[in-house]
Design a protein around this motif. Structure first.
Motif, PDB file in Angstrom:
ATOM      1  N   LEU A 165       0.831  -1.205   0.000  1.00  0.00           N
ATOM      2  CA  LEU A 165       0.000   0.000   0.000  1.00  0.00           C
ATOM      3  C   LEU A 165       0.868   1.258   0.000  1.00  0.00           C
ATOM      4  N   LEU A 166       1.996   1.216   0.717  1.00  0.00           N
ATOM      5  CA  LEU A 166       2.902   2.363   0.743  1.00  0.00           C
ATOM      6  C   LEU A 166       3.505   2.607  -0.638  1.00  0.00           C
ATOM      7  N   ALA A 167       3.882   1.524  -1.335  1.00  0.00           N
ATOM      8  CA  ALA A 167       4.429   1.665  -2.692  1.00  0.00           C
ATOM      9  C   ALA A 167       3.382   2.234  -3.645  1.00  0.00           C
ATOM     10  N   MET A 168       2.149   1.742  -3.545  1.00  0.00           N
ATOM     11  CA  MET A 168       1.083   2.240  -4.413  1.00  0.00           C
ATOM     12  C   MET A 168       0.733   3.682  -4.083  1.00  0.00           C
ATOM     13  N   GLY A 169       0.728   4.022  -2.790  1.00  0.00           N
ATOM     14  CA  GLY A 169       0.438   5.397  -2.404  1.00  0.00           C
ATOM     15  C   GLY A 169       1.484   6.362  -2.921  1.00  0.00           C
ATOM     16  N   THR A 170       2.750   5.935  -2.874  1.00  0.00           N
ATOM     17  CA  THR A 170       3.822   6.771  -3.415  1.00  0.00           C
ATOM     18  C   THR A 170       3.646   6.962  -4.917  1.00  0.00           C
ATOM     19  N   ALA A 171       3.324   5.878  -5.620  1.00  0.00           N
ATOM     20  CA  ALA A 171       3.111   5.960  -7.068  1.00  0.00           C
ATOM     21  C   ALA A 171       1.921   6.848  -7.399  1.00  0.00           C
ATOM     22  N   TRP A 172       0.842   6.732  -6.629  1.00  0.00           N
ATOM     23  CA  TRP A 172      -0.329   7.585  -6.862  1.00  0.00           C
ATOM     24  C   TRP A 172       0.008   9.049  -6.634  1.00  0.00           C
ATOM     25  N   GLY A 173       0.717   9.334  -5.536  1.00  0.00           N
ATOM     26  CA  GLY A 173       1.052  10.717  -5.234  1.00  0.00           C
ATOM     27  C   GLY A 173       1.907  11.351  -6.316  1.00  0.00           C
ATOM     28  N   VAL A 174       2.993  10.664  -6.693  1.00  0.00           N
ATOM     29  CA  VAL A 174       3.872  11.172  -7.743  1.00  0.00           C
ATOM     30  C   VAL A 174       3.140  11.199  -9.081  1.00  0.00           C
TER      31      VAL A 174
END
Length: 276
Positions: A165-174
């Motif tokens: 979820l942290l990896a996906m959240g980072t990808a979504w944010g960027v």
């Protein structure tokens, strides 16, 4: 007497706007269709089809093992280098692929955006979810490698979904920031490639955090993707950096990035069609 039909007017909003999460939920069927469309079209005309999902990371690991584990003698903290690198490459590819796809998503779907109304933020969300499908297939290879090397996860494996979820959240944010900017500035697509490459070497994918000088390590661990790859190694291999106060700061950084990216996307959403 003929009854008049209700008139619905759709127009661009102005300023900093609410995210309208309920509207995104209302269009969840469209989100599913976009994800399924991209998954099918990606491998439809390839000779090996979905096999490329697992072949690509395996070939990359083979090169890494020879160059970095063999020639460069980069330490792997007592873990066989192939699985040491693969456990980190897997979440990294989830992030990198999702970021690139999300940043290009609006430009690549201009034919749909210009004809049909729906919350535009669904497009980059779908791009990230497509990358999750590739990750799921490649994760099976990691499990087979763990069996081959006789490495068994500990109870810490229950934290793995949080790191995903942290990896996906980072990808979504960027991705939300870059998707909005790429509409106005087409050279953003070129910059994304270099950004991902630089970020890769700033993340502990091919090397452990133990080789980072002590005075720089906390700053190094603020990188959310370093937290993700170290978390994968810790949860699956019993190696790597367990969560600490720096992990919490990295999570807060991602939340700020995600929320600010979503609000910026909403602010520029009304001019997407005109800009494209």
């Amino acid at each position: 007497m003929k009854q008049e039909q209700p008139l619905t007017i759709i127009q661009a909003d102005q300023g900093w706007l609410p995210l309208n999460i309920d509207e995104i939920w209302a269009y969840r069927d469209l989100l599913y269709l976009l994800v399924w469309r991209d998954i099918r079209s990606r491998y439809r005309q390839m000779a090996l089809g979905p096999l490329w999902i697992v072949l690509q990371p395996l070939m990359t690991i083979a090169i890494f093992s020879v160059v970095f584990g063999g020639f460069a003698k980069i330490p792997s903290d007592g873990i066989p280098y192939p699985i040491f690198a693969y456990a980190a490459l897997l979440p990294w590819q989830l992030f990198a692929t999702a970021t690139v796809k999300a940043s290009d998503s609006l430009v690549n779907n201009v034919h749909l955006i210009s004809k049909v109304y729906f919350p535009r933020i669904i497009v980059p969300i779908a791009a990230v979810l497509v990358s999750l499908a590739d990750f799921a297939a490649s994760f099976g290879v990691l499990l087979l490698m763990m069996l081959f090397y006789r490495i068994y996860p500990t109870f810490a494996v229950i934290t793995l979904p949080l790191y995903i979820l942290l990896a996906m959240g980072t990808a979504w944010g960027v991705g939300l920031w870059l998707a909005s900017l790429s509409v106005k500035f087409r050279d953003v697509a070129i910059a994304v490639t270099y950004l991902v490459q630089i970020w890769f070497y700033a993340t502990a994918v091919i090397y452990p955090t133990s080789i980072v000088p002590e005075k720089w390590r906390n700053l190094f661990l603020l990188n959310p993707m370093t937290q993700v790859v170290e978390g994968f190694r810790w949860a699956l291999l019993g190696n790597g950096q367990p969560p600490n106060i720096i992990s919490l700061l990295a999570v807060i950084l991602v939340i700020v990035l995600l929320i600010s990216g979503a609000f910026y996307f909403r602010q520029t959403e009304g001019s997407i069609v005109d800009e494209i």
